[in-house]
Design a protein around this motif. Structure first.
Motif, PDB file in Angstrom:
ATOM      1  N   ILE A 124       0.925  -1.219   0.091  1.00 31.40           N
ATOM      2  CA  ILE A 124      -0.119   0.088  -0.113  1.00 31.40           C
ATOM      3  C   ILE A 124       0.756   1.155  -0.083  1.00 31.40           C
ATOM      4  O   ILE A 124       0.626   2.164  -0.873  1.00 31.40           O
ATOM      5  N   ARG A 125       2.064   1.288   0.799  1.00 33.56           N
ATOM      6  CA  ARG A 125       2.725   2.433   0.863  1.00 33.56           C
ATOM      7  C   ARG A 125       3.559   2.434  -0.290  1.00 33.56           C
ATOM      8  O   ARG A 125       3.676   3.732  -0.667  1.00 33.56           O
ATOM      9  N   GLY A 176       2.076   2.143  -3.018  1.00 35.05           N
ATOM     10  CA  GLY A 176       1.141   2.703  -4.100  1.00 35.05           C
ATOM     11  C   GLY A 176      -0.008   1.850  -4.651  1.00 35.05           C
ATOM     12  O   GLY A 176      -0.939   2.050  -5.168  1.00 35.05           O
ATOM     13  N   THR A 222      -2.728   0.726  -3.739  1.00 27.85           N
ATOM     14  CA  THR A 222      -3.710   0.822  -2.391  1.00 27.85           C
ATOM     15  C   THR A 222      -4.943  -0.220  -2.640  1.00 27.85           C
ATOM     16  O   THR A 222      -5.814  -0.203  -1.719  1.00 27.85           O
ATOM     17  N   ILE A 280      -5.751  -2.390   0.621  1.00 21.67           N
ATOM     18  CA  ILE A 280      -6.638  -1.859   1.800  1.00 21.67           C
ATOM     19  C   ILE A 280      -7.709  -2.620   2.030  1.00 21.67           C
ATOM     20  O   ILE A 280      -7.923  -2.850   3.193  1.00 21.67           O
ATOM     21  N   HIS A 289      -6.624   4.750   5.938  1.00 23.54           N
ATOM     22  CA  HIS A 289      -5.943   5.628   5.229  1.00 23.54           C
ATOM     23  C   HIS A 289      -5.147   6.571   5.968  1.00 23.54           C
ATOM     24  O   HIS A 289      -3.912   6.947   5.657  1.00 23.54           O
ATOM     25  N   LEU A 324      -1.762   4.720   7.117  1.00 20.96           N
ATOM     26  CA  LEU A 324      -0.979   4.570   5.978  1.00 20.96           C
ATOM     27  C   LEU A 324      -0.497   5.448   5.369  1.00 20.96           C
ATOM     28  O   LEU A 324       0.024   5.497   4.037  1.00 20.96           O
ATOM     29  N   VAL A 356      -2.604   7.243   3.108  1.00 22.47           N
ATOM     30  CA  VAL A 356      -3.071   7.377   1.767  1.00 22.47           C
ATOM     31  C   VAL A 356      -4.159   8.292   1.581  1.00 22.47           C
ATOM     32  O   VAL A 356      -5.094   8.431   2.752  1.00 22.47           O
TER      33      VAL A 356
END
Lengths: 101, 493
Positions: B453-454, B456, B458, B461, B486, B489, B491
């Motif tokens: 996720i970090r 990109g 996503t 999630i 969100h 993390l 996002v």
């Protein structure tokens, strides 16, 4: 003679067929004459001017005779079927009725 | 000839012209002209009397309720009501007709010149109603053997003889078997709304014959028609008309002429079969029924009945779209039954959220509803019951998933939403610190997805969300969990 008559013999035969009546030749001839005379009588009535006059469908001066929607006893099944020539399991039984053409 | 291709009726440069004659049994207690009961399924020939058996010396007396129902049907179908209407004898010989004539209406039917609007994929279509008249039902013929054709003997039950019917005749305005089905569905909905008939095709309380002909597209002339009978379901109507349209198209393309005839739909073989040539059979020698005086209705009477009509499905559909902001489709599902529409409106009012009420009624409630012959006859929960549940959902006390399982238990046990929620401890976790603990634990236990996720990706999630929900036994407030994830993390959105 049939030239002057309103109905042909075929008309009579057709009406008899629709009414499921078996007629002898003599009866057909008789009816051809009688029915034609009746039609002629109606031809005379048609000469009366009736524009704007409501058709008379009934001679009694009554209208809208209604009954409430209430159930009343029916006949017992045995009595219903009493006059049937043939029955089965509570049904009237008749010869098969549908012909494929 | 090949079996009807249901999905792909392609007539090329020809189009079908279809008109329907629909017979609907009225839901009166007693018959049209006598006091015999109309109950469905009684032993044969036990609901008959000298009047409906046509025994000599009997006289018919008209049922007031049948008149009311027929007029209400006419009004609901947009018809003009005839103030002075007449009954007539329709003469023919058939074993289902004990008197050898049927008391019907010929000139001056009770209702004329109406219309029903149907919604087709091509838009709204107006289908004209030529007439609606009152008449008596014939007896029931039971054929031994598998089908009407090839049976050895016929058995007759006169229980049905004399039950009040309305015959509804449409203009030849229908252009496909599918439109015929849409029309019949709309008609059924309207008649059920006004409560004049159960309209159950499988019990024979709605029957339909069709006239169908073909003509070149764009032509306004009418081709030679055949009449198709013996269609016992809406599906049979579509199949029979599809078959018949294809059959006529083949006849025309082979350079021959379509014969005017009556054809029977043979359900077993999925074909129409010629029964008889039309001309002579149709000579019914109608004349005014001398045993029944004219039926005269005052405007006051007619308007009184009009005032008793409920809001009709089409109007209600429009109102649902306009005042609740529902999509057309939702509005038409909800209004397809008066019971469901009433239920939805009551819940929407109680909860104060029409969209929420609509989603739940259309989805969960209809799933558990009791139906008979395609009609919803009983709803699984009360208005208050569902409103209480949706209230808890709206206030965030429970989440969507919990609400569904609570409803299921409400249906099974008849208990209230609050009680079930309390007992099963389903209250949603909305406390921030409690949720933070859950989210942090899931993040700590799932380094790989967190890394993705970090980086990109996503999508992962969703996976973490699932983990939090699982950890909370489905009780975490999903929206808050999403926000927290969100946030933690880094996002956006």
């Amino acid at each position: 003679m049939s030239q002057e008559l309103r109905l042909t013999r075929e008309d009579v035969e057709r009406v008899a067929r629709l009414a499921h009546l078996g007629l002898t030749d003599e009866e057909k001839e008789h009816l051809q004459r009688d029915l034609s005379l009746i039609l002629e009588a109606f031809d005379r009535l048609r000469e009366v001017l009736t524009e704007g006059v409501e058709p008379t469908t009934h001679l009694v001066p009554q209208e809208s005779v209604l009954r409430p929607d209430t159930v009343r006893p029916s006949l017992p099944q045995g009595q219903v079927l009493a006059n049937a020539p043939e029955t089965r399991d509570g049904f009237f039984r008749v010869p098969r009725i549908l012909e494929e053409s | 000839m090949a079996e009807a291709q249901l999905e792909m009726l392609d007539l090329g440069d020809l189009e079908a012209v279809i008109g329907l004659e629909v017979h609907v049994e009225l839901a009166t207690q007693s018959k049209l002209f006598c006091g015999c009961a109309t109950t469905f399924g009684a032993p044969p020939n036990t609901q008959v009397c000298p009047v409906c058996l046509g025994l000599p010396g009997t006289l018919p007396v008209l049922n007031a309720r049948a008149v009311e129902y027929a007029v209400k049907a006419g009004l609901a179908l947009g018809c003009q009501i005839t103030e002075r209407s007449l009954f007539a004898r329709k003469n023919y010989f058939y074993p289902d007709l004990p008197k050898a004539y049927q008391i019907s209406q010929h000139e001056r039917p009770l209702c004329r010149n109406g219309a029903v609007t149907i919604t087709t994929p091509e838009g709204l279509r107006r289908i004209g109603i030529v007439r609606v008249h009152l008449e008596e039902e014939a007896g029931k013929l039971v054929h031994s053997g598998d089908s009407i054709i090839g049976s050895e003997a016929t058995h007759v039950d006169y229980n049905r003889a004399g039950i009040p019917l309305i015959e509804i005749v449409t203009a030849p305005d229908l252009r496909s078997p599918e439109e015929a089905r849409l029309f019949l569905e709309e008609l059924r909905t309207i008649l059920r709304y006004i409560g004049v008939s159960d309209v159950r095709m499988e019990e024979g309380s709605l029957r339909c014959d069709a006239n169908i002909s073909l003509r070149p597209k764009g032509s306004t002339a009418l081709g030679t028609k055949t009449e198709v009978k013996n269609m016992n379901s809406f599906r049979a109507v579509v199949r029979a008309l599809t078959y018949e349209a294809q059959r006529q198209a083949e006849v025309i393309r082979s350079g021959e002429a379509v014969r005017p005839e009556t054809r029977a739909w043979d359900e077993a073989r999925q074909v129409t079969v010629a029964m008889r040539a039309k001309e002579e059979a149709d000579d019914y020698r109608y004349f005014t029924e001398p045993d029944l005086v004219p039926l005269v209705l005052t405007q006051e009477r007619i308007e009184g009945w009009r005032a008793e009509l409920p809001e009709l499905p089409a109007a209600r559909r429009e109102r649902f779209v306009a005042s609740y902001g529902l999509p057309e489709y939702d509005a038409s599902v909800l209004t397809s039954s008066r019971l469901v529409a009433d239920f939805f409106e009551a819940v929407a009012q109680e909860v104060g959220d029409a969209k929420l009420a609509s989603n739940w009624v259309m989805g969960e409630v209809l799933r558990w509803a009791k139906t008979e012959g395609g009609e919803v006859v009983e709803l699984p929960v009360s208005v208050q019951g569902l409103a209480e549940l949706l209230g808890l959902l709206r206030q965030g006390v429970i989440n969507q998933a919990a609400a569904k399982s609570v409803l299921e238990e409400m249906v099974a046990s008849g208990r209230g939403a609050r009680e079930i929620v309390a007992e099963r401890g389903l209250e949603q976790i909305s406390d921030r610190s409690e949720l933070e603990a859950l989210v942090d634990r899931v993040i700590a236990e799932n380094p790989k997805p967190v890394e993705d996720i970090r980086a990109g990706q996503t999508k992962a999630i969703g996976f973490l969300m699932g983990q939090v929900m699982r950890l909370s036994q489905g009780k975490a407030n999903p929206q808050q969990v999403r926000e927290l994830l969100h946030e933690r993390l880094g996002v956006g959105g």
